[in-house]
Every structure is written in structure tokens, then in C-alpha cells.
Design a protein around this motif. Structure first.
Motif, mmCIF file in Angstrom:
data_model
loop_
_atom_site.group_PDB
_atom_site.id
_atom_site.type_symbol
_atom_site.label_atom_id
_atom_site.label_comp_id
_atom_site.label_asym_id
_atom_site.label_seq_id
_atom_site.Cartn_x
_atom_site.Cartn_y
_atom_site.Cartn_z
ATOM 1 N N ASN A 174 1.923 -0.039 -0.342
ATOM 2 C CA ASN A 174 3.155 -0.812 -0.398
ATOM 3 C C ASN A 174 4.342 -0.037 0.151
ATOM 4 O O ASN A 174 5.493 -0.342 -0.176
ATOM 5 N N ILE A 175 4.082 0.980 0.971
ATOM 6 C CA ILE A 175 5.165 1.762 1.537
ATOM 7 C C ILE A 175 6.073 0.896 2.397
ATOM 8 O O ILE A 175 7.301 1.108 2.449
ATOM 9 N N LEU A 176 5.514 -0.111 3.079
ATOM 10 C CA LEU A 176 6.322 -1.007 3.899
ATOM 11 C C LEU A 176 7.319 -1.780 3.048
ATOM 12 O O LEU A 176 8.479 -1.959 3.437
ATOM 13 N N ALA A 177 6.869 -2.224 1.858
ATOM 14 C CA ALA A 177 7.774 -2.930 0.960
ATOM 15 C C ALA A 177 8.903 -2.025 0.495
ATOM 16 O O ALA A 177 10.065 -2.436 0.418
ATOM 17 N N ALA A 178 8.563 -0.775 0.188
ATOM 18 C CA ALA A 178 9.580 0.172 -0.269
ATOM 19 C C ALA A 178 10.596 0.464 0.835
ATOM 20 O O ALA A 178 11.804 0.553 0.578
ATOM 21 N N VAL A 179 10.121 0.605 2.068
ATOM 22 C CA VAL A 179 11.024 0.852 3.192
ATOM 23 C C VAL A 179 11.939 -0.346 3.413
ATOM 24 O O VAL A 179 13.158 -0.193 3.601
ATOM 25 N N GLY A 180 11.359 -1.557 3.381
ATOM 26 C CA GLY A 180 12.168 -2.757 3.551
ATOM 27 C C GLY A 180 13.214 -2.895 2.462
ATOM 28 O O GLY A 180 14.366 -3.250 2.728
ATOM 29 N N LEU A 181 12.817 -2.594 1.236
ATOM 30 C CA LEU A 181 13.760 -2.658 0.124
ATOM 31 C C LEU A 181 14.872 -1.633 0.297
ATOM 32 O O LEU A 181 16.044 -1.917 0.033
ATOM 33 N N GLY A 182 14.497 -0.441 0.767
ATOM 34 C CA GLY A 182 15.505 0.593 0.985
ATOM 35 C C GLY A 182 16.533 0.188 2.024
ATOM 36 O O GLY A 182 17.745 0.366 1.822
ATOM 37 N N PHE A 183 16.069 -0.376 3.146
ATOM 38 C CA PHE A 183 16.992 -0.846 4.178
ATOM 39 C C PHE A 183 17.887 -1.960 3.640
ATOM 40 O O PHE A 183 19.090 -1.996 3.916
ATOM 41 N N MET A 184 17.298 -2.875 2.865
ATOM 42 C CA MET A 184 18.087 -3.971 2.311
ATOM 43 C C MET A 184 19.196 -3.444 1.414
ATOM 44 O O MET A 184 20.348 -3.892 1.502
ATOM 45 N N ILE A 185 18.868 -2.484 0.557
ATOM 46 C CA ILE A 185 19.865 -1.937 -0.362
ATOM 47 C C ILE A 185 20.974 -1.215 0.396
ATOM 48 O O ILE A 185 22.170 -1.412 0.131
#
Length: 391
Positions: free
Chosen positions: A253-264
């Protein structure tokens, strides 16, 4: 890519394209209703022009967006029949409610509002657009109920190898829903507000004769964007802290974490700009021409944030379709081949991508024409709203 990855990609692409329409609908509907309310109360021609202009933008986005929603319905039967078999008795209930609200109630009230101009009594006509707004948010609510069930299967038990609904109230008060739905509402308001700001900045930079119209629209957009980004950030942090933080420990789920980081990070930057720069400058912002290119460039960012957030929520659940109950692999329809899914992926992406392009081309055309040549609300070929005053 194997057939499972292709099916997941198909749903991600079509879901993201559909959500572009949804988030703008949620943002524009209450704004048009408020503009119409001001016009009904004051009779001010400027409020009428704003209602008709932004209402026409809303109608274009809704009409094309409803078609993209049909593709989402098709996918459950085409690629995810395992989900329907295992949890259709639970998952299907909120989807059925959403279909009733969106395709029957919301469409009916919107039709009455569009064709009732000059025919319905003033307050009945106003009630129609408020009912459109309420049903739009009800539709979004039931979609989030269904999605939150996938995140946290509350109110259901497994019996005979299938899930059965035991507590509809638990479905509606799911802990994965109570913060997620307001977060989506905030994202919609932020997006709708920034569309008003960006479009107004574009027209003011072109030195439009309708300066007061777009200055008023820009101020309305700034206030709406400020409210939206505040709500979205508040409930976003609450949602992440409350239930989502434990879902990103898996390397898959690293992609989800990266996407969440960019969103934040992007969301925090935009929030600072909106709340600490745009809002304090709200009265003079329409006259500060140097800010207008920046505001135009900011307009697509809420859409980007919405897609990043949606993908983080969905990818973060992997490899589960229903959290710890049904895997994505088991939810996929049997007998699918890579060729079949590739063909449908190309077809769905082409259709939805074309609809998205047409949507934004038509909206851009309406904005460039300005509020003096509108189809919505015209009772005769020569009927045009009164010109807005310059300031």
C-alpha cells in the motif's frame, strides 16, 4: 499486467474520471441554490444573471456526469460479480437508494427547475433547486454509505457463505462514514468555490464588461472555498487519525501512502493560501490583476486533491474488497481474461475521457461567452439577462 491488476486499473480510472464530475456537482449545487434564493428575495437582475450563468455550468456538468455514473454501475456486474454474490444483500441496499435518489428524484427536480423558468410560481421554482441540492447530497451520502461498508463491514453478519444485513442503523452510523462524508462535502465546496474564483479571474483578466458580475462571483467563490477547505481538512485529519492510520503498514500500500502524503501537503499549502491570503484580500482581490494568473492555475488543484484522496482511500484497503472479509481476488468475476478486461478498459476510458473533455470544453465556452448570452432560463430567443453593472 494480469487480469486482476487490469480490473483494478479499470475501476480506478473510471472511478476517478466519474468523481471529477461528482465533486463539482456537490460544489456548485448549493451555490446556485443560494444565488437563486437571493434573486427570489431581492429581484436583483445581477442575482438572476448569476443564477442562470452558474446554473448553466451546473447543468452541463450534471448531464454529462450522470452518464459516467452508469459505467460505474456496469462494472459491478462485469468485473466484480463476486462482490455482488457475497455482499449484494448489504452493499446493494445503499446503491439502490442512491439510484432512486439520483436517477429519479434529483433528475426530476432538476428538470422542473430547468423547464419551470417563467412557468412555475417563484417560490415553487426556488424549492426545486433546493431539492436538487438536497438530493445531490443524499445521493453522495448513500454512495459513501456503500463505500464505508467496504472499509468497515458494520451492521452485517456472514450466514451461509454470504453477508446479510442485520442493522441498517449501524450501516448509516458506520465509523468509516461519520468523518468521510463531511470530508467529501468539504472537498466539493472547495472545488466549486475555486471554479468560481478561477473562472472569474480569467474573465476579469480579459477585461470583461461584466466586472461586477465576476467580482461578486469571485468573492462568493473565495468564501465558499475557505469554508470547504476548512471542513475538508478538519474531517480529513479526524478520519485519518481515527480509522485509516493502521491501513498503510503493508508495503503493497505504499502507493496509497504516497498519494495521501501528496494530498495532505498540497492541501495544507492551498489552505494557507485560501485562508491567510485570499480571504483577507477578498474585497480587493478582483482588482488585483497580478493575482489572477495564480488563481487560474490554482483552479485544477482541488480536482487533483479529490482524486488523490479517493485513490488513497481505495488503495489503502488492498488487498481487501471488504476489509478482512472478502479479498479483491475473490470479488472478481470468474472467467475474465486479460483481453476482455483490456478491451473494456480501453472502451470505458475512451468514453469517460471524451465526456470529461466535452464537459470542460462546454463549460469553458459558457464562461468565455459570459452572462449575456445564456440558454438556461431564456423564455424567448431574444431573452437575455440584464447586463451587470461595472464597478
Amino acid at each position: 499486467m494480469d487480469v486482476l491488476d487490469l480490473a483494478r486499473t479499470q475501476f480506478a480510472v473510471t472511478g476517478s474520471l466519474h468523481f471529477l464530475f461528482v465533486v463539482l456537482t456537490l460544489g456548485l449545487a448549493p451555490l446556485v441554490a443560494i444565488m437563486h434564493t437571493k434573486w427570489a428575495r431581492s429581484g436583483n437582475p445581477l442575482h438572476e444573471s448569476m443564477t442562470r450563468f452558474w446554473g448553466q455550468v451546473y447543468v452541463i456538468n450534471y448531464a454529462l456526469g450522470i452518464v459516467t455514473g452508469l459505467v460505474m454501475e456496469f462494472q459491478f456486474g462485469l468485473a466484480w460479480s463476486g462482490l455482488s454474490h457475497y455482499a449484494g444483500d448489504v452493499f446493494g441496499a445503499p446503491l439502490a437508494m442512491e439510484t432512486l435518489v439520483a436517477f429519479f428524484l434529483e433528475s426530476t427536480f432538476l428538470g422542473l427547475w430547468i423547464f419551470g423558468w417563467g412557468r412555475l410560481p417563484k417560490w415553487a421554482h426556488l424549492a426545486c433547486i433546493w431539492l436538487v441540492t438536497l438530493t445531490a447530497y443524499a445521493s453522495a451520502f448513500y454512495i459513501m454509505v456503500a463505500n464505508s461498508f467496504l472499509q468497515n463491514p458494520a451492521g452485517a453478519v456472514v450466514s451461509g457463505g454470504r453477508m446479510q444485513l442485520t442493522d441498517f442503523g449501524a450501516l448509516l452510523t458506520n465509523k468509516a462514514l461519520v468523518f468521510a462524508f463531511p470530508h467529501v462535502v468539504g472537498a466539493g465546496l472547495f472545488t466549486g468555490g475555486m471554479v468560481l474564483v478561477g473562472a472569474s479571474a480569467y474573465m476579469l483578466r480579459r477585461r470583461t464588461p461584466d466586472t461586477e458580475f465576476f467580482a461578486r462571483s469571485m468573492r462568493t467563490g473565495v468564501v465558499t472555498a475557505a469554508i470547504g477547505v476548512f471542513v475538508a481538512m478538519g474531517f480529513g485529519y479526524a478520519q485519518f487519525a481515527g480509522i485509516q492510520a493502521g491501513k498503510f503498514g503493508d508495503d503493497r500500500n505504499i502507493l496509497a501512502a504516497v498519494g495521501l502524503g501528496f494530498m495532505i501537503e498540497i492541501g495544507q499549502l492551498l489552505a494557507l493560501v485560501v485562508l491567510l491570503v485570499m480571504l483577507p484580500m477578498i474585497s480587493s482581490l478582483p482588482r488585483r490583476r497580478w493575482t489572477h494568473p495564480i488563481l487560474i492555475l490554482m483552479t485544477p488543484l482541488p480536482f487533483v486533491l479529490s482524486i488523490l484522496g479517493w485513490m488513497a482511500r481505495e488503495i489503502g484497503r488492498q488487498p481487501w474488497m471488504i476489509w478482512e472479509r472478502l479479498s479483491v481476488a475473490d470479488a472478481m468475476s470468474p472467467g475474465l481474461t486479460s483481453g476482455m478486461v483490456t478491451t473494456s478498459l480501453i472502451g470505458f476510458t475512451a468514453v469517460l475521457g471524451l465526456l470529461a473533455i466535452v464537459d470542460y470544453v462546454l463549460i469553458a465556452r459558457v464562461i468565455r461567452r459570459g452572462p449575456r448570452a445564456l440558454d438556461l432560463g431564456a423564455t424567448s430567443p431574444d431573452d437575455k439577462p440584464a447586463p451587470a453593472l461595472s464597478y
